[in-house]
Motif scaffolding. Structure first.
Motif, PDB file in Angstrom:
ATOM      1  N   LYS A  27     -32.410  24.393  -7.592  1.00  0.00           N
ATOM      2  CA  LYS A  27     -31.489  23.334  -7.176  1.00  0.00           C
ATOM      3  C   LYS A  27     -30.574  23.885  -6.101  1.00  0.00           C
ATOM      4  O   LYS A  27     -30.349  25.096  -6.015  1.00  0.00           O
ATOM      5  N   LEU A  35     -26.738  23.442  -4.302  1.00  0.00           N
ATOM      6  CA  LEU A  35     -25.391  22.890  -4.299  1.00  0.00           C
ATOM      7  C   LEU A  35     -24.895  22.955  -2.859  1.00  0.00           C
ATOM      8  O   LEU A  35     -24.787  24.042  -2.285  1.00  0.00           O
ATOM      9  N   ASN A  95     -21.933  22.538  -0.318  1.00  0.00           N
ATOM     10  CA  ASN A  95     -20.470  22.526  -0.284  1.00  0.00           C
ATOM     11  C   ASN A  95     -19.982  22.363   1.146  1.00  0.00           C
ATOM     12  O   ASN A  95     -20.421  23.092   2.028  1.00  0.00           O
ATOM     13  N   LEU A 125     -31.432  13.624  -4.436  1.00  0.00           N
ATOM     14  CA  LEU A 125     -30.010  13.737  -4.722  1.00  0.00           C
ATOM     15  C   LEU A 125     -29.783  13.625  -6.223  1.00  0.00           C
ATOM     16  O   LEU A 125     -30.156  12.642  -6.849  1.00  0.00           O
ATOM     17  N   GLU A 126     -29.213  14.664  -6.805  1.00  0.00           N
ATOM     18  CA  GLU A 126     -28.942  14.654  -8.247  1.00  0.00           C
ATOM     19  C   GLU A 126     -27.498  14.258  -8.518  1.00  0.00           C
ATOM     20  O   GLU A 126     -27.196  13.618  -9.512  1.00  0.00           O
ATOM     21  N   LYS A 127     -26.586  14.687  -7.635  1.00  0.00           N
ATOM     22  CA  LYS A 127     -25.174  14.330  -7.762  1.00  0.00           C
ATOM     23  C   LYS A 127     -24.680  13.909  -6.385  1.00  0.00           C
ATOM     24  O   LYS A 127     -24.784  14.663  -5.417  1.00  0.00           O
ATOM     25  N   ASN A 128     -24.185  12.712  -6.291  1.00  0.00           N
ATOM     26  CA  ASN A 128     -23.693  12.179  -5.021  1.00  0.00           C
ATOM     27  C   ASN A 128     -22.513  13.003  -4.505  1.00  0.00           C
ATOM     28  O   ASN A 128     -21.782  13.605  -5.296  1.00  0.00           O
ATOM     29  N   SER A 152     -19.008  14.208  -3.593  1.00  0.00           N
ATOM     30  CA  SER A 152     -17.693  13.835  -4.111  1.00  0.00           C
ATOM     31  C   SER A 152     -16.695  14.931  -3.764  1.00  0.00           C
ATOM     32  O   SER A 152     -17.059  16.096  -3.617  1.00  0.00           O
ATOM     33  N   GLU A 200     -13.782  17.464  -4.583  1.00  0.00           N
ATOM     34  CA  GLU A 200     -13.228  18.217  -5.706  1.00  0.00           C
ATOM     35  C   GLU A 200     -12.212  19.185  -5.124  1.00  0.00           C
ATOM     36  O   GLU A 200     -12.564  20.293  -4.705  1.00  0.00           O
ATOM     37  N   THR A 224     -18.732  18.253  -2.639  1.00  0.00           N
ATOM     38  CA  THR A 224     -19.962  18.840  -3.183  1.00  0.00           C
ATOM     39  C   THR A 224     -21.017  17.774  -3.448  1.00  0.00           C
ATOM     40  O   THR A 224     -20.686  16.609  -3.745  1.00  0.00           O
ATOM     41  N   ALA A 225     -22.272  18.200  -3.355  1.00  0.00           N
ATOM     42  CA  ALA A 225     -23.409  17.371  -3.741  1.00  0.00           C
ATOM     43  C   ALA A 225     -24.478  18.317  -4.256  1.00  0.00           C
ATOM     44  O   ALA A 225     -24.562  19.476  -3.849  1.00  0.00           O
ATOM     45  N   ILE A 226     -25.305  17.844  -5.199  1.00  0.00           N
ATOM     46  CA  ILE A 226     -26.371  18.675  -5.762  1.00  0.00           C
ATOM     47  C   ILE A 226     -27.718  18.021  -5.457  1.00  0.00           C
ATOM     48  O   ILE A 226     -27.906  16.826  -5.693  1.00  0.00           O
TER      49      ILE A 226
END
Length: 163
Positions: free
Chosen positions: A109, A111, A113, A144-147, A149, A151, A156-158
């Motif tokens: 995966k 990440l 940043n 895309l696993e995490k939109n 956003s 923080e 970040t997006a995953i």
């Protein structure tokens, strides 16, 4: 798995070392046949009626099974990270995307940043543009696993590898 004297059920269906069928015979006769060729009688299908036994070298059999299991080990999925900034140049982004593509093809995966420093926080739209550029470039190899956003000072997006 039962070997030699551990086999209690009689009669058994016997297969020789070359894979040829010897037929159904009493267990003690099958053991004698195995000893004649200097090998072991191994129960390979205990749930069949009659149970199926094979005349093979048990040590070699265990070794090949262990080797086969080690080849089937699953890839341990890791999360790899790429970092960019809102002012990162196009060529630098291409290099990061290429690296992220390698991670995704290796079934890891990624990440993504986008780091903001100081007054860059006033231009989140520029960071979002960089993020979208990276995500678009990796669209065919990752999903895309995490939109994206925010923080704190990072966006970040995953991405997960496509199956």
């Amino acid at each position: 798995m039962r070997v030699n004297e551990q086999i209690r059920i009689s009669p058994v269906r016997v297969i020789n070392a070359e894979g040829g069928m010897l037929g159904v015979m009493p267990t003690n006769k099958a053991l004698e046949a195995a000893r004649e060729v200097g090998m072991d009688l191994v129960e390979v299908a205990p749930n069949e009626r009659p149970p199926v036994c094979k005349i093979i070298d048990f040590g070699k059999f265990k070794y090949t099974q262990k080797k086969r299991l080690s080849k089937q080990k699953q890839h341990q999925v890791q999360i790899k990270e790429i970092r960019v900034r809102p002012k990162t140049g196009d060529h630098d982004i291409e290099v990061k995307v290429k690296r992220a593509r390698e991670f995704l093809e290796a079934k890891d995966k990624v990440l993504v940043n986008v780091l903001f420093r100081g007054r860059e926080l006033a231009h989140i739209d520029e960071g979002r543009r960089v993020m979208e550029e990276v995500l678009q470039a990796l669209e065919e190899v990752g999903k895309l696993e995490k939109n994206p956003s925010m923080e704190g000072r990072r966006m970040t997006a995953i991405l997960a590898p496509r199956s």
